[in-house]
Design a protein around this motif. Structure first.
Motif, PDB file in Angstrom:
ATOM      1  N   VAL A  31       0.824  -1.208   0.000  1.00 29.67           N
ATOM      2  CA  VAL A  31       0.000   0.000   0.000  1.00 29.67           C
ATOM      3  C   VAL A  31       0.860   1.262   0.000  1.00 29.67           C
ATOM      4  CG1 VAL A  31      -1.570   1.402   1.400  1.00 29.67           C
ATOM      5  CG2 VAL A  31      -2.076  -1.001   0.999  1.00 29.67           C
ATOM      6  N   GLY A  32       1.873   1.303   0.879  1.00 35.31           N
ATOM      7  CA  GLY A  32       2.735   2.476   0.942  1.00 35.31           C
ATOM      8  C   GLY A  32       3.451   2.728  -0.370  1.00 35.31           C
ATOM      9  N   ALA A  33       3.980   1.675  -0.971  1.00 38.33           N
ATOM     10  CA  ALA A  33       4.672   1.826  -2.251  1.00 38.33           C
ATOM     11  C   ALA A  33       3.712   2.276  -3.344  1.00 38.33           C
ATOM     12  CB  ALA A  33       5.322   0.494  -2.635  1.00 38.33           C
ATOM     13  N   ASN A  34       2.504   1.715  -3.347  1.00 37.40           N
ATOM     14  CA  ASN A  34       1.515   2.095  -4.367  1.00 37.40           C
ATOM     15  C   ASN A  34       1.095   3.551  -4.217  1.00 37.40           C
ATOM     16  OD1 ASN A  34       1.612  -0.501  -5.327  1.00 37.40           O
ATOM     17  ND2 ASN A  34      -0.327  -1.149  -4.429  1.00 37.40           N
ATOM     18  N   LEU A  35       0.959   4.001  -2.978  1.00 34.38           N
ATOM     19  CA  LEU A  35       0.611   5.401  -2.744  1.00 34.38           C
ATOM     20  C   LEU A  35       1.684   6.327  -3.306  1.00 34.38           C
ATOM     21  CD1 LEU A  35      -0.767   5.199   0.905  1.00 34.38           C
ATOM     22  CD2 LEU A  35      -2.053   5.940  -1.103  1.00 34.38           C
ATOM     23  N   PHE A  36       2.948   5.979  -3.077  1.00 36.37           N
ATOM     24  CA  PHE A  36       4.038   6.810  -3.590  1.00 36.37           C
ATOM     25  C   PHE A  36       4.066   6.792  -5.118  1.00 36.37           C
ATOM     26  CE2 PHE A  36       8.406   7.085  -5.185  1.00 36.37           C
ATOM     27  CZ  PHE A  36       8.707   8.383  -4.790  1.00 36.37           C
ATOM     28  N   LYS A  37       3.892   5.629  -5.719  1.00 35.73           N
ATOM     29  CA  LYS A  37       3.929   5.528  -7.178  1.00 35.73           C
ATOM     30  C   LYS A  37       2.807   6.344  -7.813  1.00 35.73           C
ATOM     31  CE  LYS A  37       6.042   0.909  -7.263  1.00 35.73           C
ATOM     32  NZ  LYS A  37       5.808  -0.536  -7.530  1.00 35.73           N
ATOM     33  N   ALA A  38       1.615   6.251  -7.232  1.00 34.46           N
ATOM     34  CA  ALA A  38       0.486   7.010  -7.776  1.00 34.46           C
ATOM     35  C   ALA A  38       0.724   8.509  -7.635  1.00 34.46           C
ATOM     36  CB  ALA A  38      -0.802   6.603  -7.063  1.00 34.46           C
ATOM     37  N   ALA A  39       1.192   8.925  -6.468  1.00 30.60           N
ATOM     38  CA  ALA A  39       1.459  10.349  -6.248  1.00 30.60           C
ATOM     39  C   ALA A  39       2.551  10.851  -7.182  1.00 30.60           C
ATOM     40  CB  ALA A  39       1.853  10.596  -4.790  1.00 30.60           C
ATOM     41  N   ALA A  40       3.580  10.025  -7.389  1.00 34.29           N
ATOM     42  CA  ALA A  40       4.679  10.430  -8.270  1.00 34.29           C
ATOM     43  C   ALA A  40       4.205  10.617  -9.706  1.00 34.29           C
ATOM     44  CB  ALA A  40       5.791   9.394  -8.209  1.00 34.29           C
ATOM     45  N   LEU A  41       3.318   9.747 -10.179  1.00 39.26           N
ATOM     46  CA  LEU A  41       2.808   9.867 -11.538  1.00 39.26           C
ATOM     47  C   LEU A  41       1.959  11.121 -11.714  1.00 39.26           C
ATOM     48  CD1 LEU A  41       1.843   6.145 -12.304  1.00 39.26           C
ATOM     49  CD2 LEU A  41       3.635   7.488 -13.422  1.00 39.26           C
ATOM     50  N   TRP A  42       1.170  11.452 -10.706  1.00 34.88           N
ATOM     51  CA  TRP A  42       0.280  12.609 -10.808  1.00 34.88           C
ATOM     52  C   TRP A  42       0.988  13.936 -10.546  1.00 34.88           C
ATOM     53  CZ3 TRP A  42      -4.635  12.873 -12.614  1.00 34.88           C
ATOM     54  CH2 TRP A  42      -5.298  11.651 -12.816  1.00 34.88           C
ATOM     55  N   LEU A  43       2.110  13.910  -9.804  1.00 31.98           N
ATOM     56  CA  LEU A  43       2.803  15.144  -9.431  1.00 31.98           C
ATOM     57  C   LEU A  43       4.157  15.292 -10.121  1.00 31.98           C
ATOM     58  CD1 LEU A  43       2.059  15.161  -5.589  1.00 31.98           C
ATOM     59  CD2 LEU A  43       0.845  16.402  -7.395  1.00 31.98           C
ATOM     60  N   GLN A  44       4.383  14.500 -11.152  1.00 36.53           N
ATOM     61  CA  GLN A  44       5.671  14.514 -11.842  1.00 36.53           C
ATOM     62  C   GLN A  44       6.004  15.881 -12.429  1.00 36.53           C
ATOM     63  OE1 GLN A  44       5.913  12.121 -15.442  1.00 36.53           O
ATOM     64  NE2 GLN A  44       7.875  11.294 -14.805  1.00 36.53           N
ATOM     65  N   TRP A  45       4.992  16.655 -12.777  1.00 31.17           N
ATOM     66  CA  TRP A  45       5.207  17.941 -13.434  1.00 31.17           C
ATOM     67  C   TRP A  45       5.724  19.012 -12.477  1.00 31.17           C
ATOM     68  CZ3 TRP A  45       2.233  21.945 -11.498  1.00 31.17           C
ATOM     69  CH2 TRP A  45       1.165  21.553 -10.676  1.00 31.17           C
ATOM     70  N   LEU A  46       5.598  18.802 -11.169  1.00 32.72           N
ATOM     71  CA  LEU A  46       6.035  19.789 -10.192  1.00 32.72           C
ATOM     72  C   LEU A  46       7.543  19.755  -9.988  1.00 32.72           C
ATOM     73  CD1 LEU A  46       3.440  19.550  -7.263  1.00 32.72           C
ATOM     74  CD2 LEU A  46       3.960  21.580  -8.620  1.00 32.72           C
ATOM     75  N   LYS A  47       8.116  20.911  -9.652  1.00 36.63           N
ATOM     76  CA  LYS A  47       9.509  20.926  -9.218  1.00 36.63           C
ATOM     77  C   LYS A  47       9.614  20.174  -7.884  1.00 36.63           C
ATOM     78  CE  LYS A  47      10.594  25.410 -11.343  1.00 36.63           C
ATOM     79  NZ  LYS A  47      11.037  26.812 -11.093  1.00 36.63           N
ATOM     80  N   GLY A  48      10.544  19.236  -7.817  1.00 36.46           N
ATOM     81  CA  GLY A  48      10.643  18.421  -6.607  1.00 36.46           C
ATOM     82  C   GLY A  48       9.457  17.492  -6.454  1.00 36.46           C
ATOM     83  N   GLY A  49       8.887  17.068  -7.583  1.00 36.72           N
ATOM     84  CA  GLY A  49       7.657  16.285  -7.568  1.00 36.72           C
ATOM     85  C   GLY A  49       7.743  15.003  -6.761  1.00 36.72           C
ATOM     86  N   LEU A  50       8.882  14.306  -6.831  1.00 40.46           N
ATOM     87  CA  LEU A  50       9.005  13.057  -6.083  1.00 40.46           C
ATOM     88  C   LEU A  50       9.002  13.304  -4.580  1.00 40.46           C
ATOM     89  CD1 LEU A  50      11.615  10.910  -8.077  1.00 40.46           C
ATOM     90  CD2 LEU A  50       9.142  10.646  -7.964  1.00 40.46           C
ATOM     91  N   ALA A  51       9.678  14.363  -4.149  1.00 44.72           N
ATOM     92  CA  ALA A  51       9.699  14.677  -2.718  1.00 44.72           C
ATOM     93  C   ALA A  51       8.316  15.116  -2.245  1.00 44.72           C
ATOM     94  CB  ALA A  51      10.727  15.770  -2.432  1.00 44.72           C
ATOM     95  N   ILE A  52       7.618  15.909  -3.068  1.00 46.34           N
ATOM     96  CA  ILE A  52       6.252  16.313  -2.718  1.00 46.34           C
ATOM     97  C   ILE A  52       5.326  15.106  -2.734  1.00 46.34           C
ATOM     98  CG2 ILE A  52       4.284  17.710  -3.473  1.00 46.34           C
ATOM     99  CD1 ILE A  52       6.296  19.760  -4.528  1.00 46.34           C
ATOM    100  N   SER A  53       5.574  14.162  -3.644  1.00 46.26           N
ATOM    101  CA  SER A  53       4.788  12.926  -3.670  1.00 46.26           C
ATOM    102  C   SER A  53       4.966  12.141  -2.383  1.00 46.26           C
ATOM    103  CB  SER A  53       5.216  12.062  -4.860  1.00 46.26           C
ATOM    104  OG  SER A  53       5.010  12.725  -6.081  1.00 46.26           O
ATOM    105  N   THR A  54       6.173  12.186  -1.838  1.00 45.63           N
ATOM    106  CA  THR A  54       6.439  11.509  -0.575  1.00 45.63           C
ATOM    107  C   THR A  54       5.573  12.080   0.542  1.00 45.63           C
ATOM    108  OG1 THR A  54       8.725  11.034  -1.197  1.00 45.63           O
ATOM    109  CG2 THR A  54       8.215  11.030   1.146  1.00 45.63           C
ATOM    110  N   VAL A  55       5.452  13.407   0.566  1.00 40.22           N
ATOM    111  CA  VAL A  55       4.613  14.050   1.583  1.00 40.22           C
ATOM    112  C   VAL A  55       3.161  13.600   1.429  1.00 40.22           C
ATOM    113  CG1 VAL A  55       3.756  16.245   2.486  1.00 40.22           C
ATOM    114  CG2 VAL A  55       6.143  16.047   1.739  1.00 40.22           C
ATOM    115  N   GLY A  56       2.664  13.617   0.185  1.00 40.42           N
ATOM    116  CA  GLY A  56       1.280  13.208  -0.056  1.00 40.42           C
ATOM    117  C   GLY A  56       1.036  11.759   0.291  1.00 40.42           C
ATOM    118  N   ALA A  57       1.961  10.879  -0.119  1.00 40.86           N
ATOM    119  CA  ALA A  57       1.803   9.457   0.175  1.00 40.86           C
ATOM    120  C   ALA A  57       1.852   9.198   1.676  1.00 40.86           C
ATOM    121  CB  ALA A  57       2.901   8.661  -0.536  1.00 40.86           C
ATOM    122  N   SER A  58       2.745   9.893   2.385  1.00 42.89           N
ATOM    123  CA  SER A  58       2.852   9.715   3.837  1.00 42.89           C
ATOM    124  C   SER A  58       1.592  10.195   4.548  1.00 42.89           C
ATOM    125  CB  SER A  58       4.074  10.465   4.373  1.00 42.89           C
ATOM    126  OG  SER A  58       5.272   9.942   3.848  1.00 42.89           O
TER     127      SER A  58
END
Length: 431
Positions: free
Chosen positions: A76-103
């Motif tokens: 579940v945790g990994a899937n949350l991060f992957k989904a957030a990363a795909l949707w927020l890829q366009w943002l600067k620092g998108g992966l780090a922001i995806s981490t916040v959303g997934a957490s």
């Protein structure tokens, strides 16, 4: 004040000697009761211990811990991060922001910050490092956002505070929503500004933008987690179930997700999860019970009342006293674990808060926001060591340095909610 001072010295000496916190609290509290009331203390102490644990709302504690451990065993945790990363890829620092959303979302289905760090961090940090993110940005975003689980309901610290203070756990859950969202947005905004000023810390992804169908398909890996959030929190907020009953729904739902959807549970793994849940729950309940012995002694000799009178009689304005208390709690959180900090400080500080005219519900929210800072600050910051455990490529010194700017952001948000109590109370007031 000689006897209370001696009791506190004994408590600190036992903690310094490495004694378990529950043993230090129980022993020093029993010593204080014996000095104040003689042999009858051996009757008072067990009464205090079992009286504290005789609470229906505390049933939610082991159930939410079990729910978090079950979900921690799934992707579940990994899937949350992957989904957030795909949707927020366009943002600067998108992966780090995806981490916040997934957490944040994982925290809403686990209630345990360490579980969030382990579940999200184990995949988020390697992904960020592989794409050129700096170690400090990767480590800081994971360790700090993992603490959101303490504030976003269902929250284990809220259950403990509710049991100690008598404040409704359901109201605390509602009150934690706005500060939790605000803190997640503040961390995301900090990451965006930091990356904008230092682009080398998070190189932009120059690959093709994922197709909409791919991003929608990624949501298929998290629908069950979102459904579980809706069931658990919806049952509480609608009045259909108490937090304890909703926790039972959550634990059963987590078991169905782990066993029926992901099929990751074997008999051996299930027994390990149950064993871990029992150990953690038993440890917390021991601390709560023994802290009640210590707290009853303090109340017997009027320590909270004397502290309240001393602070209220000072010429300092209320907001200054509050800021001093928040700084003291942050420092204490660096030395004492979160559970102990709640059960020890609440009986002492809550009378002062009430005397100053503040809502105990608001203080519970502020106290847990303090604990969020505590779990990412050394030497007792459990999130730091949890991240080191799942990401051995990171040195503990790097992790500690990485969280410092994130701690500053958390403290700024904390002070906003300290100085403007209505921000955290308006949503509970609507319900």
């Amino acid at each position: 004040m000689i006897e209370p001072t001696l009791v506190v010295i004994v408590l600190l000496a036992l903690i310094g000697a490495g004694a378990p916190i529950f043993l230090a609290l129980g022993t020093s509290g029993l010593l204080g009761l014996w000095m104040a009331r003689g042999p009858i203390a051996f009757f008072f102490a067990p009464t205090s211990f079992f009286g504290q644990l005789n609470s229906f709302e505390l049933i939610a504690l082991p159930l939410f811990i079990l729910m978090g451990n079950l979900l921690g065993a799934t992707p579940v945790g990994a899937n949350l991060f992957k989904a957030a990363a795909l949707w927020l890829q366009w943002l600067k620092g998108g992966l780090a922001i995806s981490t916040v959303g997934a957490s944040a979302v994982f925290g809403a289905v686990s209630g345990v910050s360490v579980a969030g760090v382990a579940a999200v961090g184990s995949i988020a940090v390697p992904q960020m490092l592989a794409r050129g993110y700096s170690e400090r940005l990767a480590a800081g975003s994971v360790a700090s956002s993992g603490a959101l689980a303490m504030l976003i309901p269902p929250s284990v610290p809220f259950i403990i505070y509710g049991a100690v203070s008598g404040v409704s756990v359901g109201a605390l859950f509602v009150g934690g929503i706005v500060p939790g969202i605000a803190l997640a947005l503040a961390l995301s905004l900090y990451i965006y500004i930091r990356v904008s000023l230092n682009p080398e810390e998070a190189p932009r992804d120059t690959g093709p933008k994922p197709a909409l169908s791919v991003r929608i398909k990624a949501l298929g890996g998290i629908w069950h987690a979102l459904l579980l959030i809706f069931i658990v929190l919806g049952a509480i907020y609608s009045g259909f179930a108490t937090p304890s009953e909703a926790a039972a729904f959550g634990a059963a739902g987590a078991f169905l997700i782990a066993a029926g959807i992901f099929r990751v549970l074997t008999l051996q793994k299930t027994m390990r999860i149950l064993e871990s849940s029992v150990k953690v729950s038993g440890t917390i309940l021991l601390i709560i019970g023994c802290a009640r012995i210590f707290g009853d002694y303090l109340n017997l000799v009027r320590v909270p009342e004397l502290i309240t009178e001393a602070l209220v009689s000072t010429p300092l304005p209320d907001w200054t006293i509050l800021v001093i208390l928040m700084l003291a709690l942050v420092v204490l959180g660096m030395l004492v674990d979160a559970v102990s900090l709640i059960v020890v400080t609440t009986p002492i500080l809550l009378p002062l808060i009430v005397t100053m005219g503040f809502d105990p519900l608001w203080f519970g929210i502020i106290l847990v926001m303090n604990l969020e800072i505590a779990v990412v600050t050394p030497p007792v910051g459990l999130n730091l060591y949890a991240l080191r455990g799942v990401c051995p490529m990171l040195r503990i010194e790097t992790i500690i340095r990485s969280v410092l700017p994130f701690v500053a952001v958390q403290f700024v948000v904390l002070m906003i909610f300290v100085l403007f109590p209505q921000l955290s109370l308006w949503l509970p007031s609507l319900l």
